[in-house]
Design an enzyme around this catalytic site. Sequence first.
Site, PDB file in Angstrom:
ATOM      1  N   CYS A   2      17.568  45.259 -96.183  1.00 61.49           N
ATOM      2  CA  CYS A   2      17.235  46.528 -95.538  1.00 61.49           C
ATOM      3  C   CYS A   2      17.581  46.457 -94.056  1.00 61.49           C
ATOM      4  CB  CYS A   2      15.753  46.835 -95.725  1.00 61.49           C
ATOM      5  SG  CYS A   2      15.210  46.771 -97.439  1.00 61.49           S
ATOM      6  N   ARG A  27      23.385  48.072 -94.868  1.00 60.95           N
ATOM      7  CA  ARG A  27      22.393  47.092 -95.317  1.00 60.95           C
ATOM      8  C   ARG A  27      21.508  47.625 -96.447  1.00 60.95           C
ATOM      9  NH1 ARG A  27      21.676  43.014 -91.387  1.00 60.95           N
ATOM     10  NH2 ARG A  27      19.647  42.521 -92.305  1.00 60.95           N
ATOM     11  N   TRP A  74      17.205  48.876 -99.242  1.00 60.83           N
ATOM     12  CA  TRP A  74      17.839  48.392-100.465  1.00 60.83           C
ATOM     13  C   TRP A  74      16.710  47.875-101.330  1.00 60.83           C
ATOM     14  CZ3 TRP A  74      18.328  43.702-103.102  1.00 60.83           C
ATOM     15  CH2 TRP A  74      19.320  43.657-104.082  1.00 60.83           C
ATOM     16  N   ASN A  98      12.125  44.184 -93.313  1.00 64.40           N
ATOM     17  CA  ASN A  98      13.327  43.691 -93.992  1.00 64.40           C
ATOM     18  C   ASN A  98      13.024  42.287 -94.488  1.00 64.40           C
ATOM     19  OD1 ASN A  98      15.959  42.998 -94.807  1.00 64.40           O
ATOM     20  ND2 ASN A  98      16.454  42.233 -92.755  1.00 64.40           N
ATOM     21  N   GLY A  99      13.201  42.052 -95.794  1.00 71.02           N
ATOM     22  CA  GLY A  99      12.945  40.727 -96.352  1.00 71.02           C
ATOM     23  C   GLY A  99      12.178  40.833 -97.652  1.00 71.02           C
ATOM     24  N   GLU A 482      38.792  37.103-106.493  1.00 68.60           N
ATOM     25  CA  GLU A 482      38.424  38.049-105.448  1.00 68.60           C
ATOM     26  C   GLU A 482      38.883  39.464-105.800  1.00 68.60           C
ATOM     27  OE1 GLU A 482      37.046  39.691-101.815  1.00 68.60           O
ATOM     28  OE2 GLU A 482      36.460  38.005-103.070  1.00 68.60           O
ATOM     29  N   LYS A 486      36.415  42.745-106.158  1.00 75.78           N
ATOM     30  CA  LYS A 486      36.584  43.999-105.425  1.00 75.78           C
ATOM     31  C   LYS A 486      36.588  45.195-106.375  1.00 75.78           C
ATOM     32  CE  LYS A 486      36.394  42.603-101.461  1.00 75.78           C
ATOM     33  NZ  LYS A 486      35.378  41.753-102.051  1.00 75.78           N
ATOM     34  N   GLU A 489      33.082  45.868-107.589  1.00 75.39           N
ATOM     35  CA  GLU A 489      32.142  46.323-106.565  1.00 75.39           C
ATOM     36  C   GLU A 489      32.229  47.819-106.305  1.00 75.39           C
ATOM     37  OE1 GLU A 489      31.319  42.764-103.404  1.00 75.39           O
ATOM     38  OE2 GLU A 489      33.341  43.586-103.422  1.00 75.39           O
ATOM     39  N   HIS A 505      42.947  30.162-124.469  1.00 74.17           N
ATOM     40  CA  HIS A 505      41.700  29.495-124.833  1.00 74.17           C
ATOM     41  C   HIS A 505      40.542  30.483-124.996  1.00 74.17           C
ATOM     42  CE1 HIS A 505      43.520  25.579-124.403  1.00 74.17           C
ATOM     43  NE2 HIS A 505      43.983  25.927-123.209  1.00 74.17           N
ATOM     44  N   LYS A 604      25.263  45.156 -97.848  1.00 68.38           N
ATOM     45  CA  LYS A 604      26.224  44.278 -97.186  1.00 68.38           C
ATOM     46  C   LYS A 604      25.660  42.907 -96.862  1.00 68.38           C
ATOM     47  CE  LYS A 604      30.122  43.493 -94.983  1.00 68.38           C
ATOM     48  NZ  LYS A 604      31.381  43.417 -95.733  1.00 68.38           N
TER      49      LYS A 604
END
Length: 609
Positions: A2, A27, A74, A98-99, A482, A486, A489, A505, A604
């Site tokens: 947050c 955030r 968040w 925040n936390g 990566e 992306k 996301e 395989h 983020k």
Amino acid sequence: MCGIVVAVARKNIVSVLLEGLRKLEYRGYDSAGVAVLNSDGLVRVRSAGRVADLTAETDKQHLAGDTGIAHTRWATHGAPCERNAHPHISNGLAVVHNGIIENHEALRAELMADGYVFTSDTDTEVIAHLVHRKFKQSGDLVAAVRAASARLTGAYAIGVIQQDNPHRAIVAREGSPLVLGLADDANYAASDTAALLQVTRRMVYLENGDIAELTPDSITITRQDGTPVTRGETESQLSADAVELGTYAHYMQKEIFEQPGAIINTLDMLGGAQTVQAGWFGSEAEVIFQNIDRILILACGTSYHAGLTARYWLESLAKIPVSVEVASEYRYRDSVPDPKTLVIAISQSGETADTLAALKHAQAQGMPHTLAICNVPESAIVRACPLRFLTHAGPEIGVASTKAFTTQLAALYVLTLVLAKVKGTISAEHLTSLVQDLRHLPAAITAVLAVEPQVKAWAQRFADKHHALFLGRGVHYPIALEGALKLKEITYIHAEAYAAGELKHGPLALVDKDMPVISVAPNDALLEKLKSNLQEVKARGGELFVLADANTGFQESDGVHVITVPDHAGSLSPIVHTIPLQLLSYHTALAKGTDVDKPRNLAKSVTVE
């Protein structure tokens, strides 16, 4: 995850709080809220959704006040809705946080037994009631915050205001970032410098265990035991323009196109040098590098992929064995510490909770040689390491990392060259040649950005897909990982990445006409092996999308689409091939109509475990 903003002034600060939240929305953006002190006492406005929704509501209510706290969320505990939005209130006292409070259930039971009524599902509400109970006992807001924070287990940055304490706010930090902003007519606090650039560039970074009292004219910082402390003031080098969109449609687009400049800034120390210097990593770096015989890389998400890429470089050029660990897993298994290991922590924000905890675990295990690769100079991870390398990417606002990743790779390549030089595993001529490749990297990235129209055409073919497969070999396998991340996301397309040799395989069973297969195809020693793997896809009716270097022999045909990367970058090829994959995700997200900069369920800066 947050973001919080705190302001104490002798003027209306609602617009400052809301603008600060807008800068912190990367955030978290599930809900938002603000509380202020004014002639009516304590007034709170909350809203589910984005900061824009909160702004509309505050405008509707003509909210004003000279002392206030604000929050963008968040969700961790409790659904993203108005009743769970911060600030949380207890009898004229308001808190933003925040936390994560790990012992919130025990505290909730204790407070309920004491008569407190809970109106949310959050862990944060226990802080509000706990501070109020302590304030009722002592009548001193600072003492109440100090006593309450001593009861909290977990991570937090909190801001507190109380209706009988005008022109006063208390903030505290333990494990989550918090910076103070100083101005002539007001004082501020926030989770990130970016939130405060609108009003000041004078910053004070709080340490874990700090509690600060803010008034319009002063700040007073004490430790948990009440001991006064002084924290140094620094002037932020960021400009307010650095966190504005400018002419771009989205922050992700802006940050993709900022990558040539970000690489130039990251490699600024090269200048006209023909070689590299260990001192770039710290005054003790050369001695430490001479005496280490292993490397352990700790990182999460995109930074983890940077570490996987670096393993190929480090083992090939510096001849040092490398382990790359997912930070969130590392400290929860029995590992074998080696005091001659260089531990590298990679983080864009420098506050990533899992990476910081893994770093501290490694140090506690008896591995003191630690190096931070980070974009934020005053961050917790940088402060925890004797060695550091700053990537100078500038603020990255888009949740899906782009320029942070490529600058991390550039930093790790510099580290590879330094270690190869210190260990004597590279000739002076070869080193000079690779340094020249580094200098050419910004131009190579600029050239590959020109393939955007072709990538945009590809994206139209992806918009109706539900799954995708990414393939790479060797050092380009992490780049495939990566690329898949992306796409997941920001487009919500399920994507997986495999080393191309693993197709037969198992993953080949997934391939059909509806499964696009994206391959990174550089002109390297594994090219012919890769071509054989891709033939396996084509034979099963799969649709191939190939990012190829020149002279690799790939031709467009039915079911095979080819984009030629214009500039082969040698061992730096992974960085160059990353760019089209970023563009593919961006344009596919546009085609699908998803929220590019604020994808669902993500934030983020991951400052909670």
